[in-house]
Enzyme design. Sequence first.
Site, PDB file in Angstrom:
ATOM      1  N   CYS A 250      32.958  -0.644  42.821  1.00 22.56           N
ATOM      2  CA  CYS A 250      31.806  -0.095  43.510  1.00 22.56           C
ATOM      3  C   CYS A 250      32.295   0.930  44.505  1.00 22.56           C
ATOM      4  O   CYS A 250      33.474   1.000  44.821  1.00 22.56           O
ATOM      5  CB  CYS A 250      31.025  -1.187  44.214  1.00 22.56           C
ATOM      6  SG  CYS A 250      31.970  -1.929  45.531  1.00 22.56           S
TER       7      CYS A 250
ATOM      8  N   ASP B  53      30.428  44.279  40.978  1.00 16.89           N
ATOM      9  CA  ASP B  53      31.270  45.448  40.917  1.00 16.89           C
ATOM     10  C   ASP B  53      30.846  46.170  39.642  1.00 16.89           C
ATOM     11  O   ASP B  53      30.291  45.563  38.746  1.00 16.89           O
ATOM     12  CB  ASP B  53      32.703  44.889  40.901  1.00 16.89           C
ATOM     13  CG  ASP B  53      33.696  45.719  40.186  1.00 16.89           C
ATOM     14  OD1 ASP B  53      34.133  46.696  40.775  1.00 16.89           O
ATOM     15  OD2 ASP B  53      34.060  45.370  39.052  1.00 16.89           O
TER      16      ASP B  53
ATOM     17  N   ASP C  49      39.299  43.315  43.365  1.00 16.51           N
ATOM     18  CA  ASP C  49      38.194  42.749  44.137  1.00 16.51           C
ATOM     19  C   ASP C  49      38.581  41.456  44.849  1.00 16.51           C
ATOM     20  O   ASP C  49      37.756  40.858  45.535  1.00 16.51           O
ATOM     21  CB  ASP C  49      37.013  42.443  43.211  1.00 16.51           C
ATOM     22  CG  ASP C  49      36.552  43.694  42.484  1.00 16.51           C
ATOM     23  OD1 ASP C  49      36.464  44.739  43.142  1.00 16.51           O
ATOM     24  OD2 ASP C  49      36.279  43.604  41.284  1.00 16.51           O
TER      25      ASP C  49
ATOM     26  N   CYS D  26      34.574   0.388  47.565  1.00 14.26           N
ATOM     27  CA  CYS D  26      36.002   0.181  47.330  1.00 14.26           C
ATOM     28  C   CYS D  26      36.760   1.443  47.729  1.00 14.26           C
ATOM     29  O   CYS D  26      37.836   1.384  48.305  1.00 14.26           O
ATOM     30  CB  CYS D  26      36.301  -0.082  45.856  1.00 14.26           C
ATOM     31  SG  CYS D  26      35.547  -1.557  45.216  1.00 14.26           S
TER      32      CYS D  26
ATOM     33  N   ASP E 263      35.872  41.804  38.727  1.00 11.39           N
ATOM     34  CA  ASP E 263      36.825  41.514  37.655  1.00 11.39           C
ATOM     35  C   ASP E 263      38.105  40.880  38.187  1.00 11.39           C
ATOM     36  O   ASP E 263      39.035  40.626  37.455  1.00 11.39           O
ATOM     37  CB  ASP E 263      37.089  42.727  36.757  1.00 11.39           C
ATOM     38  CG  ASP E 263      37.403  43.972  37.547  1.00 11.39           C
ATOM     39  OD1 ASP E 263      37.707  43.837  38.744  1.00 11.39           O
ATOM     40  OD2 ASP E 263      37.326  45.079  36.974  1.00 11.39           O
TER      41      ASP E 263
HETATM   42  P1  ADP Z   1      36.089  50.677  40.682  1.00 14.44           P
HETATM   43  O1  ADP Z   1      36.662  49.343  40.333  1.00 14.44           O
HETATM   44  O2  ADP Z   1      34.686  50.596  41.163  1.00 14.44           O
HETATM   45  O3  ADP Z   1      36.279  51.706  39.620  1.00 14.44           O
HETATM   46  P2  ADP Z   1      38.415  51.647  42.105  1.00 14.44           P
HETATM   47  O4  ADP Z   1      38.767  51.417  43.538  1.00 14.44           O
HETATM   48  O5  ADP Z   1      39.287  51.029  41.079  1.00 14.44           O
HETATM   49  O6  ADP Z   1      36.911  51.190  41.962  1.00 14.44           O
HETATM   50  O7  ADP Z   1      38.378  53.228  41.828  1.00 14.44           O
HETATM   51  C1  ADP Z   1      37.548  54.082  42.591  1.00 14.44           C
HETATM   52  C2  ADP Z   1      37.548  55.479  42.062  1.00 14.44           C
HETATM   53  O8  ADP Z   1      38.811  56.091  42.281  1.00 14.44           O
HETATM   54  C3  ADP Z   1      37.315  55.593  40.581  1.00 14.44           C
HETATM   55  O9  ADP Z   1      35.966  55.586  40.278  1.00 14.44           O
HETATM   56  C4  ADP Z   1      37.948  56.938  40.280  1.00 14.44           C
HETATM   57  O10 ADP Z   1      37.049  57.973  40.566  1.00 14.44           O
HETATM   58  C5  ADP Z   1      39.107  56.983  41.212  1.00 14.44           C
HETATM   59  N1  ADP Z   1      40.323  56.511  40.544  1.00 14.44           N
HETATM   60  C6  ADP Z   1      40.938  55.340  40.694  1.00 14.44           C
HETATM   61  N2  ADP Z   1      42.038  55.260  39.928  1.00 14.44           N
HETATM   62  C7  ADP Z   1      42.111  56.420  39.253  1.00 14.44           C
HETATM   63  C8  ADP Z   1      43.004  56.944  38.271  1.00 14.44           C
HETATM   64  N3  ADP Z   1      44.056  56.267  37.829  1.00 14.44           N
HETATM   65  N4  ADP Z   1      42.757  58.196  37.802  1.00 14.44           N
HETATM   66  C9  ADP Z   1      41.701  58.888  38.230  1.00 14.44           C
HETATM   67  N5  ADP Z   1      40.826  58.443  39.129  1.00 14.44           N
HETATM   68  C10 ADP Z   1      41.015  57.242  39.651  1.00 14.44           C
HETATM   69 MG    MG Z   2      37.324  47.755  39.637  1.00 20.54          MG
END
Ligand code: ADP
Ligand code: MG
Length: 754
Positions: free
Chosen positions: A13, A445, A646, A16, A642
């Site tokens: 129970c 996101d 984040d 316990c 994801d």
């Molecule tokens: P989210 O996950 O919303 O896309 P991020 O912080 O990963 O946010 O990216 C924000 C923005 O930065 C993207 O939308 C893009 O415009 C720019 N960015 C990030 N990484 C790259 C990359 N490797 N090449 C070009 N643009 C990038």
């Molecule tokens: Mg992202």
Amino acid sequence: MANNIFKVQGMHCASCASVITKKISKIPGVFNVSVNYGNEKARIDFDPKQATPALFNDVVKELGYTLTSENMSSEKMEDAHDHMGKENYLEELESKVAFIFPVSIVIFIAMMWDIAARTFAWIPNLPIPMELFNLISMIVATLAVFWVGQPYLAGVLRFVKYGTANMDTLIGIGTLTAYLYSTVITLLPQVRILIQAPEYTYFDVAIVVIGFVTLGKYLEVRSKKKTGDAIEKLLHLQAKNALVVRDGKEVEIAITEVVHDDVIIVKPGARIPVDGIIVEGSSFLDESMITGEPMPIEKHAGDAVVAGTLNTSGAFTFKATKVGKETLLSQIIAMVDEAQGSKAPIEALADKISSVFVPVVLVIAVLSLVVWLTIGASYLGFSQALSLGILSFVSILVIACPCALGLATPTAIIVGVGKGAQAGILIKDASTLEKLHKVNTVIVDKTGTITKGKPTLVDIKNDSGRSDDEFISLLASLEKSSEHPIAHAVVQYAERKNISMQEVAEFSIVEGKGLRGKIGGTEYFVGNVKFINELSVSFDESSIEKYTSQGKTPLIIATKEKVLGFATVSDELKEASKEAIANLHKLGIKVIMLTGDDERTAKYIASLVGIDEVVAHVLPQDKLAKVKELQERGHIVAMAGDGVNDAPALAQADVGIAMGTGTDVAIESAGITLLGGDISKIAKAISLSKMTMLGIKQNLFWAFFYNAIGIPLAAGVFYPVFGWLLNPIFAGLAMAGSSVSVVSNSLRIKAKKL
Ligand code: ADP
Ligand code: MG
């Protein structure tokens, strides 16, 4: 500091659990103890220099329990052992019920007859003489008390020897009192005459109370087994053997012997034994048991397969990448197990009450007897006061038993967590499940949550004066070292066009904006508008508006001197997004999208799926700040992401929800993981939490309700005015009924639609 999960055997129970907790926490070197009656496990944090598992076992053994460490012995053996233990216990209860229940019914009818005959003159007395009836009753009661009621006697013994009282103690003292009093009356007529006690006995009380309580216990144990069958179902998904290629030959081996990089053959209809990547062949796989998705999914070479899923008609071979405890299925089982055993904050209340309840009830019962024998005796005379006082003493002990209270929360949590797991909603612990029902704001996101997170390159605007191939080569070479989904889109495009890449030096990522790197001595920058605006180059923002207003993400490439052009990538929406948002709205929840992407791009996507509010151009650290800001304004926030960039925001949110896609599932990282990355499960998870919490509250109400009205009635508070006194037999019935109704109410959650 060591932290160990132990299996606890012998708990009958819920109190316990609190007795064991108290005893173990007194051992030097033990910091924290949590014992769960629901799944019969104990978690003990201790200093291994000062205390050992063997010592814990010695301490609880005195009280009649056994503790076995989960980490010490082989898990399989123990599971089998545990399973057998439970089966034996159930069988033992079954044979006891088979004896005591029919007998209880006969006695119950005889007793009702007797009451009726004494009340109404036209009903004849029982057609057997009192002496004979008493004698038969005594024999049956002896069996009831010493065989069927053995656990309750053990509870009395524990109380006498160690001063610890639990629910068994209450039933034990109650029935033993009724039994001993009646035995004295029957066997020692001199004493009966001396105390002027009436001729009738309470053997029937002892028999029927033990009968009902044991029946209740039996039904409870049987349904409790059902509350936990989600784990059992998951365990059944585990294949036993695997067909592997060793030294060029096909051999069947136990799955425990499969190692990394083993090549495994999967025939039509077979279960996938471990996690891996397909090397050859293709097939449709039924992954419904893991992700909750009903449709089989086509898989080819290079795709991931997950242990526990089912192959349909094709055949293929795959390479093992995760074996043993690393597989997703093993992780899920471990997590569900842990979550089902964890305690919800709401349970702390029930625990506290049941730990003080038992001693308090003992005191109330004794006080009530004293009042009967003093005040009661001055009105009714000693002999009648004694027999009514004993009746009420027994009733109080029986009805006050807080068994149902101890079952209220854990059974609902076990069902809720299990039901979630079957729908692909993995819940880390009970407190997450509890918090979720209060959520009024969900932050999502964009990339990978609302959209698929697998963008493709769609437009190229080349103002560099070089050829398009050279332009792409520049872009792809820079993106090659980035892990961002945007980068994958560019690199994939270049590879498909067979465009060669160049050496990049001094590469660096600019979080949330883009990246930089040197090719042939020139420094290049690739990123969003915000990033390019930080350079002192001129850029006509209106040139990208046409694209962003269609939901495409631009990536602009520039040197320190000038902008060379841009490309855009487009990410498809997940099919379920729109309906998922609509379902959240139906639950009255506000949905906010946070993204690092361009504002127009984000707004367009938001408008497609019906999101209430958009915050664009946020850096990962700003996501965290946004969550905090909402919380300060009184929102209860769930954040779905994801799980990679984040993570800080997921941790800050009241409930963090990770999208677990395929095999890359970091179960530990968030409070909730949605397998298959299906965001329509957010609304389902919230509904599940609401159902579970409602179930718990109903359970607590029923558990308290019986006790609250039962105790004063049993004590005879209403006797002087209305002549009401609860017969212990009804107390036993009520008590058994409350446990059974609580467990069945929890089981009801299982049948509800999510
Ligand atoms: P989210 O996950 O919303 O896309 P991020 O912080 O990963 O946010 O990216 C924000 C923005 O930065 C993207 O939308 C893009 O415009 C720019 N960015 C990030 N990484 C790259 C990359 N490797 N090449 C070009 N643009 C990038
Ligand atoms: Mg992202």
